[in-house]
Scaffold this motif. Structure first.
Motif, PDB file in Angstrom:
ATOM      1  N   SER A  30     -24.294   4.003  17.361  1.00 51.93           N
ATOM      2  CA  SER A  30     -23.102   3.689  16.572  1.00 51.93           C
ATOM      3  C   SER A  30     -23.395   3.965  15.094  1.00 51.93           C
ATOM      4  N   ILE A  31     -22.336   4.301  14.367  1.00 50.94           N
ATOM      5  CA  ILE A  31     -22.468   4.569  12.939  1.00 50.94           C
ATOM      6  C   ILE A  31     -21.704   3.504  12.161  1.00 50.94           C
ATOM      7  N   ASN A  32     -22.354   2.878  11.235  1.00 52.55           N
ATOM      8  CA  ASN A  32     -21.703   1.883  10.390  1.00 52.55           C
ATOM      9  C   ASN A  32     -21.050   2.598   9.211  1.00 52.55           C
ATOM     10  N   SER A  33     -21.640   2.518   8.051  1.00 51.37           N
ATOM     11  CA  SER A  33     -21.057   3.177   6.889  1.00 51.37           C
ATOM     12  C   SER A  33     -21.589   4.592   6.740  1.00 51.37           C
ATOM     13  N   MET A  34     -20.803   5.412   6.074  1.00 51.85           N
ATOM     14  CA  MET A  34     -21.208   6.763   5.709  1.00 51.85           C
ATOM     15  C   MET A  34     -20.858   6.959   4.236  1.00 51.85           C
ATOM     16  N   ALA A  35     -21.537   7.863   3.591  1.00 52.71           N
ATOM     17  CA  ALA A  35     -21.315   8.009   2.153  1.00 52.71           C
ATOM     18  C   ALA A  35     -21.719   9.396   1.675  1.00 52.71           C
ATOM     19  N   MET A 100     -27.148   3.099  14.056  1.00 57.80           N
ATOM     20  CA  MET A 100     -28.083   2.633  15.076  1.00 57.80           C
ATOM     21  C   MET A 100     -28.279   3.742  16.095  1.00 57.80           C
ATOM     22  N   SER A 101     -29.522   4.020  16.401  1.00 57.22           N
ATOM     23  CA  SER A 101     -29.806   4.932  17.486  1.00 57.22           C
ATOM     24  C   SER A 101     -30.131   4.106  18.731  1.00 57.22           C
ATOM     25  N   TYR A 102     -30.338   4.774  19.846  1.00 56.50           N
ATOM     26  CA  TYR A 102     -30.694   4.080  21.080  1.00 56.50           C
ATOM     27  C   TYR A 102     -32.154   3.646  21.075  1.00 56.50           C
ATOM     28  N   SER A 103     -32.905   4.076  20.045  1.00 54.88           N
ATOM     29  CA  SER A 103     -34.324   3.749  20.000  1.00 54.88           C
ATOM     30  C   SER A 103     -34.725   2.925  18.789  1.00 54.88           C
ATOM     31  N   SER A 104     -33.736   2.554  17.924  1.00 53.04           N
ATOM     32  CA  SER A 104     -34.104   1.778  16.750  1.00 53.04           C
ATOM     33  C   SER A 104     -32.929   0.954  16.266  1.00 53.04           C
ATOM     34  N   TYR A 105     -33.228  -0.016  15.404  1.00 54.19           N
ATOM     35  CA  TYR A 105     -32.181  -0.784  14.754  1.00 54.19           C
ATOM     36  C   TYR A 105     -31.531   0.075  13.679  1.00 54.19           C
ATOM     37  N   ALA A 106     -30.563  -0.509  12.976  1.00 50.56           N
ATOM     38  CA  ALA A 106     -29.828   0.236  11.958  1.00 50.56           C
ATOM     39  C   ALA A 106     -30.758   0.731  10.853  1.00 50.56           C
ATOM     40  N   ASN A 107     -30.619   2.004  10.534  1.00 53.67           N
ATOM     41  CA  ASN A 107     -31.391   2.621   9.465  1.00 53.67           C
ATOM     42  C   ASN A 107     -30.503   3.568   8.684  1.00 53.67           C
ATOM     43  N   ASP A 108     -30.970   3.939   7.504  1.00 53.29           N
ATOM     44  CA  ASP A 108     -30.263   4.931   6.687  1.00 53.29           C
ATOM     45  C   ASP A 108     -30.844   6.309   6.941  1.00 53.29           C
ATOM     46  N   TYR A 109     -29.957   7.263   7.140  1.00 58.42           N
ATOM     47  CA  TYR A 109     -30.365   8.646   7.348  1.00 58.42           C
ATOM     48  C   TYR A 109     -29.668   9.520   6.305  1.00 58.42           C
ATOM     49  N   TRP A 110     -30.349  10.600   5.931  1.00 63.44           N
ATOM     50  CA  TRP A 110     -29.844  11.481   4.876  1.00 63.44           C
ATOM     51  C   TRP A 110     -29.800  12.924   5.347  1.00 63.44           C
ATOM     52  N   GLY A 111     -28.814  13.650   4.822  1.00 63.53           N
ATOM     53  CA  GLY A 111     -28.764  15.080   5.035  1.00 63.53           C
ATOM     54  C   GLY A 111     -29.648  15.802   4.041  1.00 63.53           C
ATOM     55  N   GLN A 112     -29.693  17.129   4.174  1.00 64.60           N
ATOM     56  CA  GLN A 112     -30.591  17.928   3.335  1.00 64.60           C
ATOM     57  C   GLN A 112     -29.957  18.308   2.003  1.00 64.60           C
ATOM     58  N   GLY A 113     -28.667  18.104   1.875  1.00 65.16           N
ATOM     59  CA  GLY A 113     -27.975  18.402   0.626  1.00 65.16           C
ATOM     60  C   GLY A 113     -27.288  19.750   0.638  1.00 65.16           C
ATOM     61  N   THR A 114     -26.200  19.834  -0.107  1.00 64.48           N
ATOM     62  CA  THR A 114     -25.483  21.096  -0.275  1.00 64.48           C
ATOM     63  C   THR A 114     -25.088  21.243  -1.743  1.00 64.48           C
ATOM     64  N   GLN A 115     -25.291  22.438  -2.287  1.00 66.03           N
ATOM     65  CA  GLN A 115     -25.056  22.666  -3.714  1.00 66.03           C
ATOM     66  C   GLN A 115     -23.569  22.885  -3.990  1.00 66.03           C
ATOM     67  N   VAL A 116     -23.078  22.188  -4.986  1.00 60.25           N
ATOM     68  CA  VAL A 116     -21.724  22.407  -5.507  1.00 60.25           C
ATOM     69  C   VAL A 116     -21.857  22.794  -6.964  1.00 60.25           C
ATOM     70  N   THR A 117     -21.321  23.955  -7.314  1.00 57.94           N
ATOM     71  CA  THR A 117     -21.373  24.447  -8.691  1.00 57.94           C
ATOM     72  C   THR A 117     -19.961  24.720  -9.165  1.00 57.94           C
ATOM     73  N   VAL A 118     -19.585  24.101 -10.277  1.00 55.89           N
ATOM     74  CA  VAL A 118     -18.249  24.261 -10.840  1.00 55.89           C
ATOM     75  C   VAL A 118     -18.388  24.995 -12.170  1.00 55.89           C
ATOM     76  N   SER A 119     -17.800  26.160 -12.264  1.00 61.52           N
ATOM     77  CA  SER A 119     -17.887  26.958 -13.486  1.00 61.52           C
ATOM     78  C   SER A 119     -16.708  26.654 -14.406  1.00 61.52           C
ATOM     79  N   SER A 120     -16.959  26.755 -15.694  1.00 63.89           N
ATOM     80  CA  SER A 120     -15.901  26.445 -16.674  1.00 63.89           C
ATOM     81  C   SER A 120     -15.100  27.682 -17.036  1.00 63.89           C
TER      82      SER A 120
END
Length: 120
Positions: A30-35, A100-120
């Motif tokens: 199950s997934i609790n919060s996402m951000a 929560m995974s099937y093998s652990s209690y609730a933990n925080d997991y992170w993605g690898q990141g994606t670049q956003v570039t805004v030009s003026s």
């Protein structure tokens, strides 16, 4: 194992829009919060927006009215719609999930990141 994979970053002109996606996969019970967070060069990582399992949301003051976070619980995916982008929105954007995974209690997991570039 649990993985979070972001997509949708890129280069856009000021005033433009981008939509980021982050899909969680693996041994998920199950997934609790996402951000979404971001980190600009030389700055600390900051929270951009968060969403609970019941779709309650919160936003950083700097993005209120411009960004919208949403999630699809059936797809284990969180989205960030970014409108009226400004050069100061340029950063690496990371998604996170408290789950929560099937093998652990609730933990925080992170993605690898994606670049956003805004030009003026």
């Amino acid at each position: 194992q649990v993985r979070l994979v972001e997509s949708g970053g890129g280069l856009v002109q000021a005033g433009g829009s981008l939509r980021l996606s982050c899909a969680a996969s693996g041994n998920i019970r199950s997934i609790n919060s996402m951000a979404w967070h971001r980190q600009a060069p030389g700055k600390q990582r900051e929270l951009v927006a968060g969403i609970t399992s019941s779709h309650g949301t919160n936003y950083a003051d700097s993005v209120k009215g411009r960004f919208t976070i949403s999630r699809d619980n059936a797809k284990n995916t969180v989205y960030l719609q970014m409108n009226s982008l400004k050069p100061e929105d340029t950063a690496v954007y990371y998604c996170s999930a408290n789950l929560m995974s099937y093998s652990s209690y609730a933990n925080d997991y992170w993605g690898q990141g994606t670049q956003v570039t805004v030009s003026s």
